[in-house]
Design a protein around this motif. Structure first.
Motif, mmCIF file in Angstrom:
data_model
loop_
_atom_site.group_PDB
_atom_site.id
_atom_site.type_symbol
_atom_site.label_atom_id
_atom_site.label_comp_id
_atom_site.label_asym_id
_atom_site.label_seq_id
_atom_site.Cartn_x
_atom_site.Cartn_y
_atom_site.Cartn_z
ATOM 1 N N LEU A 19 80.187 78.902 108.034
ATOM 2 C CA LEU A 19 81.376 78.783 108.888
ATOM 3 C C LEU A 19 81.371 79.798 110.035
ATOM 4 O O LEU A 19 81.865 79.500 111.126
ATOM 5 C CB LEU A 19 82.652 78.913 108.057
ATOM 6 N N ALA A 20 80.815 80.962 109.798
ATOM 7 C CA ALA A 20 80.766 81.983 110.860
ATOM 8 C C ALA A 20 79.928 81.524 112.042
ATOM 9 O O ALA A 20 80.131 81.981 113.174
ATOM 10 C CB ALA A 20 80.233 83.295 110.302
ATOM 11 N N GLN A 21 78.988 80.609 111.805
ATOM 12 C CA GLN A 21 78.122 80.135 112.886
ATOM 13 C C GLN A 21 78.814 79.140 113.805
ATOM 14 O O GLN A 21 78.343 78.868 114.906
ATOM 15 C CB GLN A 21 76.848 79.522 112.316
ATOM 16 N N ILE A 22 79.910 78.599 113.347
ATOM 17 C CA ILE A 22 80.662 77.677 114.206
ATOM 18 C C ILE A 22 81.535 78.551 115.090
ATOM 19 O O ILE A 22 82.658 78.921 114.734
ATOM 20 C CB ILE A 22 81.479 76.671 113.359
ATOM 21 N N ALA A 23 80.980 78.933 116.216
ATOM 22 C CA ALA A 23 81.611 79.916 117.096
ATOM 23 C C ALA A 23 81.496 79.491 118.550
ATOM 24 O O ALA A 23 80.497 78.894 118.956
ATOM 25 C CB ALA A 23 80.955 81.281 116.903
ATOM 26 N N SER A 34 85.693 81.762 116.137
ATOM 27 C CA SER A 34 84.794 81.264 115.097
ATOM 28 C C SER A 34 85.593 80.799 113.893
ATOM 29 O O SER A 34 86.785 81.085 113.769
ATOM 30 C CB SER A 34 83.780 82.326 114.672
ATOM 31 N N LEU A 35 84.904 80.112 113.013
ATOM 32 C CA LEU A 35 85.538 79.664 111.775
ATOM 33 C C LEU A 35 85.300 80.651 110.638
ATOM 34 O O LEU A 35 85.568 80.341 109.475
ATOM 35 C CB LEU A 35 85.045 78.267 111.401
ATOM 36 N N VAL A 37 87.000 83.287 109.911
ATOM 37 C CA VAL A 37 88.279 83.591 109.261
ATOM 38 C C VAL A 37 88.650 82.487 108.271
ATOM 39 O O VAL A 37 89.182 82.768 107.196
ATOM 40 C CB VAL A 37 89.389 83.821 110.315
ATOM 41 N N LEU A 38 88.338 81.259 108.598
ATOM 42 C CA LEU A 38 88.579 80.155 107.663
ATOM 43 C C LEU A 38 87.766 80.380 106.382
ATOM 44 O O LEU A 38 88.273 80.180 105.268
ATOM 45 C CB LEU A 38 88.212 78.818 108.304
ATOM 46 N N GLY A 39 86.533 80.820 106.523
ATOM 47 C CA GLY A 39 85.704 81.134 105.364
ATOM 48 C C GLY A 39 86.291 82.247 104.518
ATOM 49 O O GLY A 39 86.278 82.189 103.284
ATOM 50 N N VAL A 40 86.821 83.270 105.171
ATOM 51 C CA VAL A 40 87.463 84.372 104.455
ATOM 52 C C VAL A 40 88.669 83.854 103.674
ATOM 53 O O VAL A 40 88.862 84.193 102.499
ATOM 54 C CB VAL A 40 87.889 85.491 105.434
ATOM 55 N N PHE A 41 89.483 83.037 104.319
ATOM 56 C CA PHE A 41 90.662 82.475 103.653
ATOM 57 C C PHE A 41 90.265 81.680 102.410
ATOM 58 O O PHE A 41 90.863 81.835 101.350
ATOM 59 C CB PHE A 41 91.434 81.555 104.597
ATOM 60 N N LEU A 42 89.267 80.840 102.536
ATOM 61 C CA LEU A 42 88.836 80.015 101.410
ATOM 62 C C LEU A 42 88.259 80.873 100.290
ATOM 63 O O LEU A 42 88.509 80.621 99.106
ATOM 64 C CB LEU A 42 87.825 78.967 101.870
ATOM 65 N N PHE A 73 74.729 83.631 115.199
ATOM 66 C CA PHE A 73 73.463 83.979 114.539
ATOM 67 C C PHE A 73 73.048 85.417 114.829
ATOM 68 O O PHE A 73 71.883 85.712 115.030
ATOM 69 C CB PHE A 73 72.351 82.991 114.910
ATOM 70 N N LYS A 74 74.030 86.312 114.824
ATOM 71 C CA LYS A 74 73.754 87.727 115.035
ATOM 72 C C LYS A 74 73.683 88.424 113.687
ATOM 73 O O LYS A 74 74.248 87.978 112.699
ATOM 74 C CB LYS A 74 74.841 88.366 115.893
ATOM 75 N N GLY A 75 72.998 89.530 113.678
ATOM 76 C CA GLY A 75 72.892 90.350 112.493
ATOM 77 C C GLY A 75 72.475 91.745 112.880
ATOM 78 O O GLY A 75 72.143 92.017 114.036
#
Length: 183
Positions: A19-23, A34-35, A37-42, A73-75
């Protein structure tokens, strides 16, 4: 049962990575939409508090060691030290807030998830704005207008979406005994 909980936590880490990649980069700020935050919520909605925190700490550590799991795609530690670092650091605390709200309110209704997710946004915006303020050398209010205020409606929409998904998903996971919150 512990293995099952760890597997679900690992799956939520993977969901977060996806989900973080959908930015979408935005022209007025260094913080993308990005999405994540949606991943964090879930993650917070599906997992018990300690597993929610562990799942997102693993996500943060994967990114810190260079895995391209952060938005775009950062790290690497440079990403955490950059303009979005405060938000990345806030993720485990946000998931903890959501998971604790579900646990403390002892039900899995739509409003329970919304309460936890909305409260977690305060942590997100507080840490993210403070970090960006230091990084960019701007006062807190100016930083907030760049990295928090424009995102409020979208993040509230993500909270509604995640609450609806969680309120529909959790009874099914509990029935199948798949959720770590169910055991």
């Amino acid at each position: 049962m512990k293995t099952k909980k760890l597997v679900v936590a690992a799956m939520m880490t993977a969901v977060m990575c996806i989900l973080a990649q959908i930015a979408v980069p935005l022209p007025f700020t260094e913080v993308p939409f990005s999405l994540g935050v949606l991943g964090v919520f879930l993650c917070g909605a599906v997992l018990e508090p300690k597993y929610a925190v562990a799942s997102l700490l693993v996500y943060d550590l994967l990114g810190a060691v260079g895995a391209p799991v952060f938005a775009g795609f950062k790290g690497g530690i440079g990403t955490i030290a950059g303009p979005t670092g405060g938000f990345i650091i806030a993720y485990p605390f946000m998931a903890l807030t959501v998971a604790l709200s579900v646990k403390l309110l002892k039900n899995k209704k739509l409003y329970t998830y919304l309460i936890g997710m909305t409260a977690s946004l305060i942590i997100c915006y507080g840490l993210g704005t403070a970090w960006f303020s230091i990084y960019a050398g701007k006062n807190f209010l100016t930083a907030a207008t760049l990295v928090a205020v424009p995102f409020i409606p979208f993040d509230l929409a993500k909270a509604v979406i995640a609450s609806v998904v969680a309120s529909q998903l959790m009874p099914r996971l509990e029935k199948s005994n798949t959720s770590s919150n169910a055991v």
